[in-house]
Design an enzyme around this catalytic site. Sequence first.
Site, PDB file in Angstrom:
ATOM      1  N   GLY A 105       0.909  -1.238   0.259  1.00 18.40           N
ATOM      2  CA  GLY A 105       0.182  -0.015   0.003  1.00 18.40           C
ATOM      3  C   GLY A 105       0.912   1.261   0.092  1.00 18.40           C
ATOM      4  O   GLY A 105       1.819   1.387  -0.747  1.00 18.40           O
ATOM      5  N   TYR A 134     -10.722   2.693  15.326  1.00 18.22           N
ATOM      6  CA  TYR A 134      -9.937   3.279  14.301  1.00 18.22           C
ATOM      7  C   TYR A 134      -9.692   5.015  14.173  1.00 18.22           C
ATOM      8  O   TYR A 134      -8.700   5.488  14.199  1.00 18.22           O
ATOM      9  CB  TYR A 134     -10.478   2.678  12.753  1.00 18.22           C
ATOM     10  CG  TYR A 134      -9.408   3.221  11.832  1.00 18.22           C
ATOM     11  CD1 TYR A 134      -8.095   2.852  11.548  1.00 18.22           C
ATOM     12  CD2 TYR A 134      -9.913   4.553  10.985  1.00 18.22           C
ATOM     13  CE1 TYR A 134      -7.243   3.457  10.558  1.00 18.22           C
ATOM     14  CE2 TYR A 134      -9.134   5.020  10.035  1.00 18.22           C
ATOM     15  CZ  TYR A 134      -7.834   4.595   9.808  1.00 18.22           C
ATOM     16  OH  TYR A 134      -6.913   4.837   8.872  1.00 18.22           O
TER      17      TYR A 134
END
Length: 292
Positions: free
Chosen positions: A25, A164
């Site tokens: 990523g 998160y």
Amino acid sequence: MTDYDASALPDLTDRTIVITGASSGIGRATAAAFARAGAHVVLAVRDTTKGRAVASTLTGSVEVRPLDLADLVSVRSFAEQWTGPIDVLVANAGVSARSLTRTADGFELDFGTNHLGHFALTTLLLPRVRDRVVVVASQAERAARLDLDDPNWERRPYRSSRAYNDSKLANLLFVAELQRRLSTAGSAVRVLAAHPGLVTTSIYDLPDGARPGIWDHLLPRLGQDADQGALPTLYAATEDLPGDTFVGPQHLMHMRGGAQVIGRSRRAGDRELAARLWDVSERLTGITAPVA
């Protein structure tokens, strides 16, 4: 305004850059860009086999070292084995758990990896850092409600998205407090944050057997690739910016394209909350920072 791109990177020859989570990523794209610019790039990764496979595809000076941010033993080992200077430390690695999961030390996975792991690594390596630290955060911090009385979700019903978001707010609070401490100590080291925007990386992958929702269909249309998502990090790591700067994309409410200085929530600028998070982080990790 012309969009910032990786061609603007200066010559990074003789500079050492450590990047966590660099085997996929945004981390991989960031490592590739720095290596092309001449830096010696260290991929600090949990899976060294995967890391070596990635390193073999990169142009330039690259090495791989093991690091599991969800295990403080691994974090300490990485720091203890490091002997040379670090010009830029990029705290890039990030996770987003789908259900309540704990690290090797019993921390909630998102908070434990995204914040506490990087808190521990950065504070242990800080005496080696010569230029700056870049922490990959997110505008998801705007939806956070960080509860420092229960940071590891031991008493509250677990909510994955909230966990998160809270970890991303913690990233920004950490940047602010570390910069304050460094400035007070007279250090020239700078700490900055980078928001990659909406990027189609594996962090959004659906669990096995899950049915895709509207978001899963929209993401490929709205999201950008990892090379674009790396641009705010590259900008934060090399442009002449003051400490505690937050960098993000230039377009679509800072979700796509280029890089520029962006704002943050009022909560992310709360000095008392940042100081309290620091104290909680030291207590949980057992690591005291070298700057008071």
